[in-house]
Enzyme design. Structure first.
Site, mmCIF file in Angstrom:
data_model
loop_
_atom_site.group_PDB
_atom_site.id
_atom_site.type_symbol
_atom_site.label_atom_id
_atom_site.label_comp_id
_atom_site.label_asym_id
_atom_site.label_seq_id
_atom_site.Cartn_x
_atom_site.Cartn_y
_atom_site.Cartn_z
ATOM 1 N N ASP A 237 51.657 -29.756 40.878
ATOM 2 C CA ASP A 237 52.119 -28.651 41.705
ATOM 3 C C ASP A 237 52.635 -29.141 43.057
ATOM 4 O OD1 ASP A 237 51.907 -25.577 42.021
ATOM 5 O OD2 ASP A 237 50.962 -26.323 43.854
ATOM 6 N N GLU A 277 56.645 -30.613 39.411
ATOM 7 C CA GLU A 277 57.348 -29.456 39.947
ATOM 8 C C GLU A 277 58.102 -29.952 41.179
ATOM 9 O OE1 GLU A 277 56.619 -25.050 41.834
ATOM 10 O OE2 GLU A 277 55.362 -26.677 42.492
#
Ligand code: GLC
Ligand code: MG
Length: 548
Positions: A237, A277
């Protein structure tokens, strides 16, 4: 029966076309799939599925999806053609950002189950040959994490420097504002410590200070903990945001060095993979390093964020330009990760303005362009957006899975839990669950579910789509995208029509196809004429052909 009607009515059944044209020696696709998915490059051939555990399947009637519920759906996922899962955060969290605010990195949120439920999920997935990635959220913690609770107590405690503190709401060596949608300031005053702390996301998500080597060691240890537990890797993330300096906040050299260390931690456990990401719409090249020393995969935000715009215009050029640029930018060994929906964007149904041919063609490109596809749960049912907001506006794409159709009147049924829960769902279903549930779509050959199943079946056991070369064929028709995917002993051609209003014929003068086309999928036609190839298709047409 429905298939016959479909043919009689000349309806455009984009689902499996009966093969036409020459017959090429057919491989044992199941054996091929097993070979590709058990090798070191398994992640390049796998189809991933992003699961929001909270909304997938409830097992205990509390209205919240959980790990045991997910286990009970693994067979359904396998039937669909899924090889690997990415679980959105399942660690304990006060849920200010749907679990992206972690308060304990070594446990399972009690709403989802226990660590032994997690071990059971891993065992059940692995028994089926499925892999499991978990979300690694280490740019920030929750305010409730003990590290932050300690850090905020004073300027001198053992973890005083684990977060980014300042006497003023800003610091010249931290020149970054909040990420879009997370407010107007990246600094919040903590009354206990009497200082401001830095957060790129919600105020409940303070950024860890990676200039502190103890933080680096602690989060690498978190990765080790889950790898030792048996996870097959991570979805990382906001990983580009770890370090800040006067030079900026995105993928600083120190962040690159951290990712290289994380890769070494991963490589100490054979067969694992991680997907980044990235930040921003540019190509994800910086996340791949030399192709071997950073990420295995990174999400293609260009395609993920812009496909709806591209499919609402009648030109193939943006898609051709995009995939050529990606191909040129990524180092050898890098694998693009292709998605059309996620927990952060609107449902593909909404982005397509409800026009089925848009999400279907977008999914075809996702499954056949170089890269690994990530299907977002419910996309295979064309889930409609919800309207209830519990956490924030992104909840419209985070609604529960409707599994069951209502039976005939009088029969026993679990009510408005649609098979997701026997209780009251934590958030309302999206619109039209009666038409977008697994039970009803499973038996309908024209459904989005049938389309996905056949599309994933087409990709399965065909090396060309996971790792083959890409050759985009220029044609004389700007609305038709035509490309070739090729591996050692097979060659495929994919045709995608961008014009939703008219039939088109497109000629690629220098196609140089190695053989005559046999159609495997879709409604377009392809013919070979010397070195040229001619494709003919109805409005919004598509086709996949084998030519060797
Ligand atoms: C990532 C997640 C998003 C989350 C944010 C903060 O962008 O995809 O859902 O809000 O990071 O963790
Ligand atoms: Mg539950």
């Amino acid at each position: 029966m429905a298939a016959v009607l479909c043919a009689l009515a000349l309806a455009r059944c984009a689902s499996p076309a009966s093969p036409s044209g020459p017959v090429y020696p057919e491989k044992d696709r199941a054996a091929e799939a097993a070979r590709l998915l058990s090798g070191p490059e398994w992640y390049r051939h796998a189809v991933f599925y992003e699961v929001y555990v909270r909304s997938f399947q409830d097992s205990d009637g509390d209205g919240i999806g959980d790990l045991r519920g997910l286990v009970s759906r693994l067979d359904d996922l396998q039937t669909l053609g899924i090889d690997a899962l990415w679980l959105m955060p399942i660690m304990p969290s006060p849920f200010a950002d749907s679990g992206y605010d972690v308060s304990d990195y070594r446990a399972i949120d009690s709403a989802y189950g226990t660590m032994s439920d997690f071990d059971a999920l891993l065992a059940a997935a692995h028994a089926r040959g499925m892999r499991v990635l978990v979300d690694l959220v280490v740019n920030h913690t929750s305010v409730a994490h003990p590290w932050f609770q300690e850090s905020r107590q004073s300027r001198t405690n053992a973890r005083a420097d684990w977060y980014v503190w300042s006497d003023t709401p800003g610091r010249p060596d931290v020149p970054c504002g909040p990420m879009p949608t997370f407010g107007t300031s990246a600094w919040t005053l903590d009354p206990v410590r009497g200082q401001y702390y830095f957060h790129r996301f919600y105020p409940a998500q303070p950024d860890l200070d990676y200039w502190n080597p103890d933080v680096v060691a602690a989060t690498l240890d978190v990765a080790r903990f889950w790898l030792d537990r048996g996870v097959d890797g991570f979805r990382c993330d906001a990983i580009g945001l770890l370090y800040e300096s006067a030079a900026g906040c995105d993928m600083l050299p120190e962040t690159v060095a951290y990712i290289q260390q994380l890769r070494q931690v991963l490589d100490a456990h054979p067969g694992r993979a991680m997907v980044a990401e990235p930040i921003g719409f540019g190509t994800a090249a910086p996340y791949f390093g030399n192709g071997q020393d950073m990420f295995h995969m990174a999400f293609d935000f260009g395609y993920g964020f812009l496909w709806d715009t591209w499919f609402s215009a009648a030109s193939a050029q943006p898609l051709a330009d995009h995939f050529s640029a990606v191909q040129q930018a990524l180092p050898a060994g890098a694998q693009n990760a292709l998605y059309i929906g996620s927990h952060d964007v609107q449902r593909a149904f909404a982005r397509s303005m409800g026009i089925a041919s848009r999400w279907r063609r977008a999914a075809l490109v996702q499954m056949t362009m170089p890269g690994t596809p990530f299907v977002y749960y419910g996309e295979e049912l064309a889930l409609r957006p919800g309207s209830q907001v519990v956490v924030d506006g992104r909840d419209h794409a985070r609604t529960p899975m409707p599994w069951d159709a209502p039976p005939l009147p009088g029969a026993q049924w679990s009510g408005f839990g649609w098979g997701f829960t026997t209780g009251w769902p934590w958030i309302a279903f999206g619109a039209e669950p009666e038409g977008t549930n697994l039970e009803i779509e499973r038996d309908d050959p024209g459904s989005t579910y049938a389309f996905y199943r056949s599309l994933l079946g087409l990709r399965r056991g065909r090396e060309s789509f996971g790792t083959g070369t890409l050759r985009i064929l220029p044609t004389d028709q700007p609305s038709v995208l035509l490309y070739v995917r090729e591996s050692a002993d097979e060659t495929y051609v994919v045709a995608v029509g961008m014009d939703e209003g008219a039939w088109h014929t497109a000629v690629a003068a220098d196609a140089n196809l190695p053989g005559d086309p046999a159609r495997l999928f879709g409604d377009a036609r392809l013919a070979r004429d010397g070195s040229a190839a001619r494709v003919t298709m109805p409005p919004a047409g598509m086709g996949v052909f084998r030519v060797r």
